[in-house]
Motif scaffolding. Structure first.
Motif, PDB file in Angstrom:
ATOM      1  N   GLN A  88     -51.230  89.397 -58.937  1.00  7.51           N
ATOM      2  CA  GLN A  88     -51.727  88.115 -59.445  1.00  7.51           C
ATOM      3  C   GLN A  88     -53.097  88.238 -60.121  1.00  7.51           C
ATOM      4  N   ALA A  89     -53.525  89.479 -60.351  1.00  5.96           N
ATOM      5  CA  ALA A  89     -54.863  89.675 -60.943  1.00  5.96           C
ATOM      6  C   ALA A  89     -54.956  88.954 -62.288  1.00  5.96           C
ATOM      7  N   PHE A  90     -56.092  88.372 -62.545  1.00  3.80           N
ATOM      8  CA  PHE A  90     -56.301  87.674 -63.821  1.00  3.80           C
ATOM      9  C   PHE A  90     -57.710  87.969 -64.307  1.00  3.80           C
ATOM     10  N   GLU A  91     -58.130  87.257 -65.316  1.00  6.75           N
ATOM     11  CA  GLU A  91     -59.312  87.624 -66.093  1.00  6.75           C
ATOM     12  C   GLU A  91     -60.573  87.998 -65.276  1.00  6.75           C
ATOM     13  N   PRO A  92     -61.009  87.188 -64.294  1.00  6.60           N
ATOM     14  CA  PRO A  92     -62.284  87.559 -63.650  1.00  6.60           C
ATOM     15  C   PRO A  92     -62.190  88.715 -62.657  1.00  6.60           C
ATOM     16  N   CYS A  93     -60.962  89.122 -62.271  1.00  8.24           N
ATOM     17  CA  CYS A  93     -60.805  89.979 -61.084  1.00  8.24           C
ATOM     18  C   CYS A  93     -61.428  91.370 -61.230  1.00  8.24           C
ATOM     19  N   ALA A  94     -61.351  91.965 -62.405  1.00  9.79           N
ATOM     20  CA  ALA A  94     -61.861  93.326 -62.567  1.00  9.79           C
ATOM     21  C   ALA A  94     -63.378  93.363 -62.684  1.00  9.79           C
ATOM     22  N   GLY A  95     -63.975  92.241 -63.074  1.00  9.85           N
ATOM     23  CA  GLY A  95     -65.405  92.285 -63.352  1.00  9.85           C
ATOM     24  C   GLY A  95     -66.274  91.603 -62.303  1.00  9.85           C
TER      25      GLY A  95
END
Ligand code: SF4
Length: 329
Positions: free
Chosen positions: A299-306
């Motif tokens: 369910q990872a989306f835009e803010p998750c990696a940063g």
């Protein structure tokens, strides 16, 4: 389960354990393995708190810090209002008697060359002023309490079955009248047919002695049966925490959902959709940026990696650390 009086017996605040694992040539720079990276939890007296997660998530290191077998890098362990990390010699001795452990493998944790009388009596010889006769009758009483016979005090560990050896481990942990027992995978090395007996014994003893348990486990059915509250750990952090029934009925964090879906359903007719976790658990030496779970999260989306997610309470009493959720109301 619980015989809670509502007071926390153990509070863990911002606890970290970072190990130096490598240094550059001539040792000028160090690399750190963040085994436990800032966890907070509270265990009410007379209740059982379960820490679950895959191997290497930091649950055993947490248990070792509570047992004062590892020194934390940072944070506090408060036991009955006392800072367990800043005790004088006498208070440290009292703490160590009050906080005992039962380990996973009863083969490895019992000295094969000692008779049961010596194994259970040893903590009493070291920590009490009891006479030999008093220790003998205390050992016999403890054996009866864990469902064994007084005459079995003369036997060696190899003369017992796996379940009986775990009963001896429980008797040894009880010898000094502890208030908190760390249960480190207490039934996972046992045959399935024996597990329920040991879990029932631990529950009966909790009731009888108002014991508080910190249970480390990866087997979710055991946790569901034994625990009042559960914390789910991933790469050194607690990513979700709730009362047991709330957590199992309403898991929120994608990692918790994946763990639960990977466990077998309680009945073959129950519809069961397994979420496959892709990839290995990343190394705690170099954890992923942002949410540590993002490389494996469906369910990872835009803010998750940063951006690292913060703790939210989408439901009262239910904590989750994930960008998908915000505080209730
Ligand atoms: Fe998945 Fe993002 Fe939640 Fe992490 S923060 S668990 S990557 S949805």
């Amino acid at each position: 389960m619980s015989t809670s009086n509502g007071n926390p017996l153990l509070q863990i605040k911002g606890l970290k354990k970072h190990f130096a694992v490598a240094s550059s040539l001539f040792g000028r720079s160090k690399t750190w393995l963040k085994a436990v990276d800032g966890i907070d939890l509270e265990i009410e007296e007379g209740t059982t708190y379960g820490l679950v997660g895959e191997s290497g998530c930091g649950k055993t290191t947490t248990a070792k810090m509570v047992l004062l077998l590892e020194e934390p890098t940072e944070g506090e362990i408060v036991f009955d209002g006392m800072n367990a990390l800043d005790l004088n010699k006498e208070d440290r001795r009292v703490y160590k008697a009050s906080v005992q452990a039962v380990f996973q493998d009863p083969w490895a944790s019992l000295n094969p060359r000692m008779r049961v009388s010596g194994i259970i009596g040893e903590p009493l010889e070291v920590n009490s002023t009891m006479t030999k006769g008093e220790i003998k009758s205390r050992v016999e009483g403890l054996l009866v309490e864990v469902g064994l016979q007084p005459a079995q005090a003369n036997l060696f560990p190899h003369e017992f079955s796996g379940g009986q050896r775990q009963r001896i481990g429980v008797a040894r942990a009880l010898a000094l009248n502890p208030r908190l027992i760390v249960l480190d995978e207490p039934v996972s090395a046992l045959d399935v047919s024996i597990r329920a007996q040991i879990m029932n014994l631990l529950e009966d003893l909790q009731e009888e002695h108002k014991l508080t348990y910190l249970m480390i486990a990866h087997h979710l059915a055991t946790v569901r049966y034994m625990c009042d509250k559960v914390g789910v750990m991933y790469l050194g952090r607690i990513v979700e925490e709730a009362e047991t029934e709330e957590l199992f009925d309403n898991p929120l964090h994608p990692y918790t959902k994946a763990l639960m879906s990977a466990a077998l359903p309680s009945h073959p007719d129950i519809e069961h959709e397994e979420i496959i976790l892709t990839g290995e658990v990343p190394s705690p030496v170099d954890p992923p940026s942002g949410c540590h779970f993002h490389p494996r999260c469906m369910q990872a989306f835009e803010p998750c990696a940063g951006t690292s997610p913060v703790i939210t309470h989408p439901v009262a009493g239910h904590k989750v650390v994930c960008h998908l959720f915000s505080d209730e109301g």
